[in-house]
Design an enzyme around this catalytic site. Sequence first.
Site, PDB file in Angstrom:
ATOM      1  N   THR A 268     -11.522   4.228   8.591  1.00  0.00           N
ATOM      2  CA  THR A 268     -11.150   5.624   8.598  1.00  0.00           C
ATOM      3  C   THR A 268     -10.634   6.265   7.368  1.00  0.00           C
ATOM      4  O   THR A 268     -10.068   5.291   6.465  1.00  0.00           O
ATOM      5  CB  THR A 268     -10.226   5.886   9.800  1.00  0.00           C
ATOM      6  OG1 THR A 268      -8.925   5.371   9.632  1.00  0.00           O
ATOM      7  CG2 THR A 268     -10.718   5.447  11.284  1.00  0.00           C
TER       8      THR A 268
ATOM      9  N   VAL B  69      -4.588  -1.896   5.485  1.00  0.00           N
ATOM     10  CA  VAL B  69      -3.838  -0.407   5.209  1.00  0.00           C
ATOM     11  C   VAL B  69      -4.629  -0.025   3.883  1.00  0.00           C
ATOM     12  O   VAL B  69      -4.819  -0.641   2.804  1.00  0.00           O
ATOM     13  CB  VAL B  69      -2.314  -0.671   4.691  1.00  0.00           C
ATOM     14  CG1 VAL B  69      -1.762   0.658   4.347  1.00  0.00           C
ATOM     15  CG2 VAL B  69      -1.654  -1.117   6.170  1.00  0.00           C
ATOM     16  N   LYS B  70      -5.149   1.171   3.641  1.00  0.00           N
ATOM     17  CA  LYS B  70      -5.784   1.926   2.977  1.00  0.00           C
ATOM     18  C   LYS B  70      -4.718   2.542   1.750  1.00  0.00           C
ATOM     19  O   LYS B  70      -3.854   3.296   2.200  1.00  0.00           O
ATOM     20  CB  LYS B  70      -6.960   2.744   3.074  1.00  0.00           C
ATOM     21  CG  LYS B  70      -8.030   2.319   3.810  1.00  0.00           C
ATOM     22  CD  LYS B  70      -9.087   2.955   4.356  1.00  0.00           C
ATOM     23  CE  LYS B  70      -9.854   3.749   3.497  1.00  0.00           C
ATOM     24  NZ  LYS B  70     -10.711   4.671   3.886  1.00  0.00           N
ATOM     25  N   VAL B  71      -4.902   2.405   0.611  1.00  0.00           N
ATOM     26  CA  VAL B  71      -3.853   2.912  -0.313  1.00  0.00           C
ATOM     27  C   VAL B  71      -4.704   3.479  -1.486  1.00  0.00           C
ATOM     28  O   VAL B  71      -5.527   2.613  -2.088  1.00  0.00           O
ATOM     29  CB  VAL B  71      -2.981   1.913  -1.052  1.00  0.00           C
ATOM     30  CG1 VAL B  71      -2.044   2.344  -1.944  1.00  0.00           C
ATOM     31  CG2 VAL B  71      -2.381   1.234   0.252  1.00  0.00           C
TER      32      VAL B  71
END
Length: 220
Positions: free
Chosen positions: A27, A84-86
């Site tokens: 997402t 976790v998208k960073v």
Amino acid sequence: MELYLDTSDVAAVKKLARIFPLAGVTTNPSIVAAGKKPLDVLLPELHDALGGKGQLFAQVMATSAEAMVEDARKLRAIINDLVVKVPVTAEGLAAIKILKAEGIPTLGTAVYGAAQGMLSALAGAEYVAPYVNRLDAQGGDGIQTVVELQQLLTLHAPQAKVLAASFKTPRQALNCLLAGCEAITLPLDVAQQFISAPAVDAAVAKFEQDWQSAFGRTSI
């Protein structure tokens, strides 16, 4: 090879998980906002839609490294094995390093260049997500960027995987896989294109017609 859906549509995930060998769901803030479900509601629903087996990805909203790390901890409190998208900004790279030290897996996102992607992998990101179609739309070459990034990771950060994103056609996704990408994430419309084949439907209809003509039924 890992195949993901890029969506917040829980019903679609449940439907396609029955068909595709899905590794999970990715997402981003825009996708989540379009679905109008907060992450503390959406992520558990996606987890259930995958039968409790798939990998989920969600993105931090903060822009400073310290605040990104706090966002990451909050996200992991919702789903404890979340990636976790960073975004790969200067602050994002600093956050990825901190999260790596804490044992929190990350994906470097919003990657528009091979060098940018390589830096995120060297900082500790487990996944790197180049934006293929968005690069093309800006006059770049999305597939060539993926080729270069994959070569760089193979040589200098083999522990990281390219998770190519931003597709408009199945051909773009296939070209990424041919370049050696270990993971791709598909928007729903592109995923549907993979299984929409009028020629196949016509062939199946002809088989049924011939069988019916010969045996008076369509069953064995």
